[in-house]
Design a protein around this motif. Structure first.
Motif, mmCIF file in Angstrom:
data_model
loop_
_atom_site.group_PDB
_atom_site.id
_atom_site.type_symbol
_atom_site.label_atom_id
_atom_site.label_comp_id
_atom_site.label_asym_id
_atom_site.label_seq_id
_atom_site.Cartn_x
_atom_site.Cartn_y
_atom_site.Cartn_z
ATOM 1 N N THR A 197 3.950 -16.544 -8.006
ATOM 2 C CA THR A 197 3.610 -15.209 -8.769
ATOM 3 C C THR A 197 3.180 -14.252 -7.753
ATOM 4 N N THR A 198 3.726 -12.872 -8.425
ATOM 5 C CA THR A 198 3.673 -11.840 -7.750
ATOM 6 C C THR A 198 2.275 -11.111 -7.655
ATOM 7 N N ILE A 199 1.748 -10.855 -6.551
ATOM 8 C CA ILE A 199 0.527 -10.319 -6.483
ATOM 9 C C ILE A 199 0.603 -8.790 -6.126
ATOM 10 N N ARG A 200 -0.043 -8.069 -7.273
ATOM 11 C CA ARG A 200 0.020 -6.714 -7.486
ATOM 12 C C ARG A 200 -1.122 -5.865 -6.584
ATOM 13 N N VAL A 201 -0.595 -4.932 -5.838
ATOM 14 C CA VAL A 201 -1.659 -4.544 -4.626
ATOM 15 C C VAL A 201 -1.587 -2.929 -4.846
ATOM 16 N N VAL A 202 -2.842 -2.462 -4.572
ATOM 17 C CA VAL A 202 -2.976 -0.976 -4.450
ATOM 18 C C VAL A 202 -3.372 -0.730 -3.010
ATOM 19 N N LEU A 203 -2.750 0.150 -2.374
ATOM 20 C CA LEU A 203 -2.894 0.643 -0.932
ATOM 21 C C LEU A 203 -3.743 1.758 -0.906
ATOM 22 N N ALA A 204 -4.851 1.952 -0.217
ATOM 23 C CA ALA A 204 -5.647 3.194 -0.112
ATOM 24 C C ALA A 204 -5.920 3.327 1.477
ATOM 25 N N ASP A 205 -5.317 4.485 1.876
ATOM 26 C CA ASP A 205 -5.649 4.873 3.228
ATOM 27 C C ASP A 205 -5.304 6.514 3.310
ATOM 28 N N ASP A 206 -5.979 7.409 4.080
ATOM 29 C CA ASP A 206 -6.151 8.837 4.283
ATOM 30 C C ASP A 206 -4.737 9.069 5.090
ATOM 31 N N HIS A 207 -4.033 8.266 5.784
ATOM 32 C CA HIS A 207 -2.944 8.571 6.559
ATOM 33 C C HIS A 207 -1.636 8.181 6.055
ATOM 34 N N ALA A 208 -0.612 9.162 5.804
ATOM 35 C CA ALA A 208 0.385 8.876 5.253
ATOM 36 C C ALA A 208 1.243 7.777 5.641
ATOM 37 N N GLU A 223 -5.751 2.402 -13.830
ATOM 38 C CA GLU A 223 -4.474 2.150 -14.321
ATOM 39 C C GLU A 223 -3.750 1.280 -14.207
ATOM 40 N N HIS A 224 -3.783 0.661 -13.137
ATOM 41 C CA HIS A 224 -2.671 -0.769 -12.987
ATOM 42 C C HIS A 224 -3.515 -1.885 -12.943
ATOM 43 N N ARG A 225 -4.819 -1.940 -12.693
ATOM 44 C CA ARG A 225 -5.338 -3.302 -12.690
ATOM 45 C C ARG A 225 -4.706 -4.367 -11.690
ATOM 46 N N VAL A 234 3.522 -3.578 -4.433
ATOM 47 C CA VAL A 234 2.792 -2.338 -4.366
ATOM 48 C C VAL A 234 2.763 -1.464 -5.626
ATOM 49 N N VAL A 235 1.828 -1.475 -6.318
ATOM 50 C CA VAL A 235 1.785 -0.693 -7.479
ATOM 51 C C VAL A 235 1.150 0.643 -7.370
ATOM 52 N N GLY A 236 0.551 0.984 -6.468
ATOM 53 C CA GLY A 236 -0.055 2.324 -6.122
ATOM 54 C C GLY A 236 -0.579 2.718 -4.689
#
Length: 219
Positions: A3-14, A48-50, A32-34
Motif C-alpha cells: 500500500t502506498t503511503i501518501r505524504v505532504v512535506l512542509a519545510d521552509d528550506h527548499a 486538497e490531497h488528504r 510525495v503528493v505535496g
C-alpha cells in the motif's frame, strides 16, 4: 501488494524539501503528493490531497508548524502529523504534541529512521526520537494530563518491559527485535498496558512512566 503511503512535506528550506522528497520517492511505498514552504501551504495541501501523513517542520514563516498541526487535527482531515524538527525547538516540540502531532523525529536522524517513522505513523504508531522523548519526559507535569491509580498500574513484567522500550523511543518493529517476539505480540502488550494505566497512546504512556514509575506486579 504494497500500500502506498501518501505524504505532504512542509519545510521552509527548499533544499531540505527537495532532499526529503527525493529520499521518499526513492522508496516503493512512499509517495510525495505535496511540498509546502510554510504552515499555511501545508494545511491547504492536506485539505486538497488528504494524505496519510504530513511531515511538519515547526519553525516556518506565515503560519508555523504548531498552528498548522492544530488546524489539520482540528479539521479531522484524516491526516496524521509527524514533526521533523531540530533539537533546539523545545518549546515548539511540546506545543506540537499538545496540538495533536502523533510523533516527532529530529532532523539529524538517519534517513532510514525517517522512512520508518513515516511508515510507523501510517500504521497508527507514534515514533519518538529518544532524545526528544527525554525532553518530553523532563518537562513539568501538568495536572490532569494522564491519570493512574494503584488498580490500573498492575502491569505484567512483559508489559513493563515493552513500555520501557517505548520510552526509549523504539518503534514496535524494533521492540519486537529487541525482545525476540513478534510485532503483533508487541501491539497486544501495548494495548493491554494502555488499558491498565488508563492512557491512549505512546506519548501519554511515556508521561505516565515518568510520573508513576513501572509497577511490574501482576502476571
Amino acid at each position: 501488494m504494497t500500500t502506498t503511503i501518501r505524504v505532504v512535506l512542509a519545510d521552509d528550506h527548499a533544499v531540505v524539501r527537495r532532499g526529503l522528497a527525493g529520499l521518499l520517492e526513492s522508496t516503493d511505498d512512499l509517495e510525495v503528493v505535496g511540498l509546502a514552504k510554510d504552515g499555511s501551504e501545508a494545511v491547504e495541501l492536506v485539505r486538497e490531497h488528504r494524505p496519510d501523513v504530513a511531515v511538519m517542520d515547526l519553525q516556518m514563516p506565515v503560519v508555523d508548524g504548531v498552528a498548522a498541526t492544530r488546524a489539520i487535527v482540528d479539521e479531522q482531515l484524516g491526516t496524521e502529523v509527524l514533526v521533523l524538527t531540530s533539537f533546539s525547538d523545545h518549546a515548539r516540540i511540546d506545543a506540537a504534541i499538545e496540538a495533536g502531532a502523533v510523533g516527532y523525529l529530529l532532523k539529524d536522524a538517519e534517513p532510514e529512521a525517517l522512512l520508518d517513522g513515516i511508515r510507523a505513523v501510517a500504521r497508527g504508531e507514534s515514533p519518538l526520537d529518544p532524545r526528544a522523548a527525554r525532553r518530553l519526559l523532563s518537562r513539568a507535569a501538568r495536572p490532569g494530563d494522564v491519570t493512574a491509580t494503584a488498580d490500573t498500574a498492575a502491569l505484567s513484567p512483559r508489559e513493563a518491559e515493552v513500555l520501557r522500550l517505548v520510552v526509549e523511543g523504539l518503534l514496535n518493529k524494533q521492540i519486537a527485535g529487541r525482545l525476540g517476539i513478534t510485532e503483533r505480540t508487541v501491539k497486544a502488550h501495548l494495548t493491554s498496558a494502555y488499558q491498565r494505566i488508563g492512557v491512549a497512546d505512546r506519548t501519554q504512556a511515556a508521561l505516565w512512566v515518568q510520573r508513576n514509575g513501572l509497577d511490574a506486579r501482576g502476571d
